[in-house]
Scaffold this motif. Structure first.
Motif, PDB file in Angstrom:
ATOM      1  N   ALA A   1       4.144  10.436  -6.711  1.00 17.01           N
ATOM      2  CA  ALA A   1       5.162  10.853  -7.693  1.00 17.01           C
ATOM      3  C   ALA A   1       4.520  11.168  -9.044  1.00 17.01           C
ATOM      4  O   ALA A   1       4.829  12.195  -9.669  1.00 17.01           O
ATOM      5  N   ALA A   2       3.610  10.303  -9.491  1.00 21.23           N
ATOM      6  CA  ALA A   2       2.938  10.531 -10.774  1.00 21.23           C
ATOM      7  C   ALA A   2       2.049  11.767 -10.706  1.00 21.23           C
ATOM      8  O   ALA A   2       1.997  12.561 -11.657  1.00 21.23           O
ATOM      9  N   GLY A   3       1.352  11.946  -9.584  1.00 20.46           N
ATOM     10  CA  GLY A   3       0.472  13.097  -9.433  1.00 20.46           C
ATOM     11  C   GLY A   3       1.237  14.407  -9.432  1.00 20.46           C
ATOM     12  O   GLY A   3       0.843  15.377 -10.097  1.00 20.46           O
ATOM     13  N   GLU A   4       2.329  14.459  -8.680  1.00 22.03           N
ATOM     14  CA  GLU A   4       3.143  15.677  -8.658  1.00 22.03           C
ATOM     15  C   GLU A   4       3.670  16.009 -10.053  1.00 22.03           C
ATOM     16  O   GLU A   4       3.616  17.164 -10.488  1.00 22.03           O
ATOM     17  N   GLN A   5       4.161  14.994 -10.756  1.00 19.33           N
ATOM     18  CA  GLN A   5       4.707  15.237 -12.091  1.00 19.33           C
ATOM     19  C   GLN A   5       3.623  15.693 -13.060  1.00 19.33           C
ATOM     20  O   GLN A   5       3.825  16.629 -13.839  1.00 19.33           O
ATOM     21  N   ALA A   6       2.458  15.060 -12.995  1.00 20.86           N
ATOM     22  CA  ALA A   6       1.372  15.425 -13.904  1.00 20.86           C
ATOM     23  C   ALA A   6       0.883  16.844 -13.638  1.00 20.86           C
ATOM     24  O   ALA A   6       0.644  17.611 -14.578  1.00 20.86           O
ATOM     25  N   VAL A   7       0.723  17.214 -12.372  1.00 18.23           N
ATOM     26  CA  VAL A   7       0.277  18.572 -12.041  1.00 18.23           C
ATOM     27  C   VAL A   7       1.335  19.584 -12.492  1.00 18.23           C
ATOM     28  O   VAL A   7       1.001  20.645 -13.036  1.00 18.23           O
TER      29      VAL A   7
ATOM     30  N   TYR B   1       0.837  -1.201   0.000  1.00 19.23           N
ATOM     31  CA  TYR B   1       0.000   0.000   0.000  1.00 19.23           C
ATOM     32  C   TYR B   1       0.873   1.253   0.000  1.00 19.23           C
ATOM     33  O   TYR B   1       0.606   2.208  -0.731  1.00 19.23           O
ATOM     34  N   ALA B   2       1.935   1.239   0.800  1.00 22.91           N
ATOM     35  CA  ALA B   2       2.852   2.382   0.861  1.00 22.91           C
ATOM     36  C   ALA B   2       3.525   2.596  -0.493  1.00 22.91           C
ATOM     37  O   ALA B   2       3.701   3.738  -0.934  1.00 22.91           O
ATOM     38  N   GLU B   3       3.891   1.519  -1.159  1.00 18.81           N
ATOM     39  CA  GLU B   3       4.510   1.639  -2.481  1.00 18.81           C
ATOM     40  C   GLU B   3       3.524   2.224  -3.490  1.00 18.81           C
ATOM     41  O   GLU B   3       3.881   3.098  -4.286  1.00 18.81           O
ATOM     42  N   ALA B   4       2.270   1.767  -3.451  1.00 10.48           N
ATOM     43  CA  ALA B   4       1.247   2.304  -4.356  1.00 10.48           C
ATOM     44  C   ALA B   4       1.024   3.787  -4.069  1.00 10.48           C
ATOM     45  O   ALA B   4       0.873   4.597  -4.990  1.00 10.48           O
ATOM     46  N   ARG B   5       1.009   4.166  -2.788  1.00  7.66           N
ATOM     47  CA  ARG B   5       0.824   5.564  -2.403  1.00  7.66           C
ATOM     48  C   ARG B   5       1.982   6.417  -2.932  1.00  7.66           C
ATOM     49  O   ARG B   5       1.771   7.490  -3.499  1.00  7.66           O
ATOM     50  N   ASP B   6       3.210   5.933  -2.779  1.00 10.04           N
ATOM     51  CA  ASP B   6       4.378   6.670  -3.255  1.00 10.04           C
ATOM     52  C   ASP B   6       4.362   6.816  -4.777  1.00 10.04           C
ATOM     53  O   ASP B   6       4.707   7.873  -5.312  1.00 10.04           O
TER      54      ASP B   6
ATOM     55  N   LYS C   1      -7.807   4.192  -8.045  1.00 12.66           N
ATOM     56  CA  LYS C   1      -8.170   5.609  -7.935  1.00 12.66           C
ATOM     57  C   LYS C   1      -7.374   6.236  -6.798  1.00 12.66           C
ATOM     58  O   LYS C   1      -7.137   5.608  -5.772  1.00 12.66           O
ATOM     59  N   ALA C   2      -6.984   7.491  -6.984  1.00  9.69           N
ATOM     60  CA  ALA C   2      -6.247   8.208  -5.950  1.00  9.69           C
ATOM     61  C   ALA C   2      -6.540   9.691  -6.074  1.00  9.69           C
ATOM     62  O   ALA C   2      -6.932  10.177  -7.145  1.00  9.69           O
ATOM     63  N   GLY C   3      -6.337  10.395  -4.975  1.00 12.11           N
ATOM     64  CA  GLY C   3      -6.446  11.846  -4.965  1.00 12.11           C
ATOM     65  C   GLY C   3      -5.152  12.434  -4.443  1.00 12.11           C
ATOM     66  O   GLY C   3      -4.514  11.853  -3.566  1.00 12.11           O
ATOM     67  N   VAL C   4      -4.742  13.569  -4.992  1.00  6.78           N
ATOM     68  CA  VAL C   4      -3.528  14.245  -4.536  1.00  6.78           C
ATOM     69  C   VAL C   4      -3.800  15.734  -4.368  1.00  6.78           C
ATOM     70  O   VAL C   4      -4.682  16.296  -5.011  1.00  6.78           O
ATOM     71  N   MET C   5      -3.044  16.345  -3.470  1.00  5.29           N
ATOM     72  CA  MET C   5      -2.998  17.800  -3.347  1.00  5.29           C
ATOM     73  C   MET C   5      -1.544  18.190  -3.571  1.00  5.29           C
ATOM     74  O   MET C   5      -0.648  17.620  -2.948  1.00  5.29           O
ATOM     75  N   VAL C   6      -1.332  19.138  -4.465  1.00  2.00           N
ATOM     76  CA  VAL C   6       0.023  19.552  -4.811  1.00  2.00           C
ATOM     77  C   VAL C   6       0.125  21.067  -4.686  1.00  2.00           C
ATOM     78  O   VAL C   6      -0.693  21.807  -5.243  1.00  2.00           O
TER      79      VAL C   6
ATOM     80  N   ALA D   1       0.807  15.640  -1.412  1.00  2.00           N
ATOM     81  CA  ALA D   1       0.317  14.597  -0.517  1.00  2.00           C
ATOM     82  C   ALA D   1      -0.785  13.818  -1.207  1.00  2.00           C
ATOM     83  O   ALA D   1      -1.553  14.380  -1.999  1.00  2.00           O
ATOM     84  N   VAL D   2      -0.855  12.548  -0.882  1.00  2.00           N
ATOM     85  CA  VAL D   2      -1.977  11.728  -1.337  1.00  2.00           C
ATOM     86  C   VAL D   2      -3.106  11.968  -0.345  1.00  2.00           C
ATOM     87  O   VAL D   2      -2.930  11.819   0.857  1.00  2.00           O
ATOM     88  N   THR D   3      -4.269  12.370  -0.851  1.00  2.00           N
ATOM     89  CA  THR D   3      -5.412  12.647   0.016  1.00  2.00           C
ATOM     90  C   THR D   3      -6.331  11.448   0.148  1.00  2.00           C
ATOM     91  O   THR D   3      -7.097  11.366   1.099  1.00  2.00           O
ATOM     92  N   GLU D   4      -6.272  10.556  -0.826  1.00  2.00           N
ATOM     93  CA  GLU D   4      -7.055   9.323  -0.784  1.00  2.00           C
ATOM     94  C   GLU D   4      -6.417   8.319  -1.734  1.00  2.00           C
ATOM     95  O   GLU D   4      -5.778   8.697  -2.705  1.00  2.00           O
ATOM     96  N   LEU D   5      -6.595   7.047  -1.417  1.00  2.00           N
ATOM     97  CA  LEU D   5      -6.051   5.994  -2.276  1.00  2.00           C
ATOM     98  C   LEU D   5      -6.915   4.754  -2.152  1.00  2.00           C
ATOM     99  O   LEU D   5      -7.115   4.232  -1.059  1.00  2.00           O
ATOM    100  N   ASP D   6      -7.444   4.321  -3.287  1.00  2.00           N
ATOM    101  CA  ASP D   6      -8.142   3.042  -3.367  1.00  2.00           C
ATOM    102  C   ASP D   6      -7.348   2.220  -4.371  1.00  2.00           C
ATOM    103  O   ASP D   6      -7.589   2.275  -5.573  1.00  2.00           O
ATOM    104  N   ASP D   7      -6.378   1.491  -3.856  1.00  2.00           N
ATOM    105  CA  ASP D   7      -5.444   0.751  -4.710  1.00  2.00           C
ATOM    106  C   ASP D   7      -6.167  -0.299  -5.538  1.00  2.00           C
ATOM    107  O   ASP D   7      -5.839  -0.518  -6.698  1.00  2.00           O
ATOM    108  N   ARG D   8      -7.150  -0.951  -4.955  1.00  2.00           N
ATOM    109  CA  ARG D   8      -7.882  -1.996  -5.698  1.00  2.00           C
ATOM    110  C   ARG D   8      -8.669  -1.424  -6.866  1.00  2.00           C
ATOM    111  O   ARG D   8      -8.729  -2.027  -7.923  1.00  2.00           O
ATOM    112  N   ALA D   9      -9.291  -0.265  -6.655  1.00  2.00           N
ATOM    113  CA  ALA D   9     -10.068   0.362  -7.726  1.00  2.00           C
ATOM    114  C   ALA D   9      -9.190   1.164  -8.684  1.00  2.00           C
ATOM    115  O   ALA D   9      -9.653   1.577  -9.742  1.00  2.00           O
TER     116      ALA D   9
END
Length: 176
Positions: free
Chosen positions: A53-59, A44-49, A125-130, A115-123
């Motif tokens: 990283a992807a969210g920060e780069q995309a934003v 889970y921690a790896e998925a969050r990281d 989906k994730a949310g980030v604030m940058v 920061a990751v604000t939410e993470l549903d690794d199975r689905a």
């Protein structure tokens, strides 16, 4: 009657004690490593990281654009997105090209924190604030620097995490 000698060589006794201690430490270390490698929290921690990283780069990509390298910048935007956001960018690309070529601006973004604000690794989906510092340089005048917070929704695709929504985070006291 023969007498049995019960005294031992102290070096042999010390070697046996050290060998048993080393075997115990190796066994414990191996079990700990196995347990950590198969721990759901580590995955889970790896998925969050990865999502962060992807969210920060995309934003950052979505807030960086140089009129002199417009096609490259817009390709980066499209490569960073998926879903409705991606379709909006593709559909509005021609009109946006005209606006940026007319304005002749250069914007660069620097990620201050995220920061990751939410993470549903199975689905997937994730949310980030940058938090970003964006510098916009027009052909004339001084560069304008603005700090802002962006909220992004990410969707995991076969190419990794991509932005599926992006908006400005509310600023200030929103409490009643």
């Amino acid at each position: 009657m023969a007498r049995v000698r019960t005294t031992r060589n102290p070096l042999v006794a010390a070697a046996i004690v050290l060998a048993v201690a080393a075997a115990g430490a190796a066994g414990w270390g191996g079990w700990s490593h196995y347990d950590a490698a198969h721990d759901d929290a580590a995955a889970y921690a790896e998925a969050r990281d990865d999502a962060l990283a992807a969210g920060e780069q995309a934003v950052q990509n979505m807030n960086t654009l140089d009129h002199a390298q417009l096609e490259k910048g817009l390709d980066s935007w499209e490569d960073s997105t998926t879903g409705d956001l991606h379709r909006q960018l593709v559909d509005g690309r021609d009109a946006f090209v005209e606006q940026i070529r007319t304005a002749r601006t250069v914007s660069t973004a620097e990620v201050l924190s995220g920061a990751v604000t939410e993470l549903d690794d199975r689905a997937g989906k994730a949310g980030v604030m940058v938090a970003l510092r964006v510098t916009v340089t027009a052909p004339e005048g001084e560069p304008a620097v603005k700090e802002s917070r962006m909220l992004g929704q990410l969707t995991r695709t076969s190419q990794g995490w991509k932005l599926s929504a992006l908006g400005q985070a509310p600023v200030g006291n929103t409490a009643g």
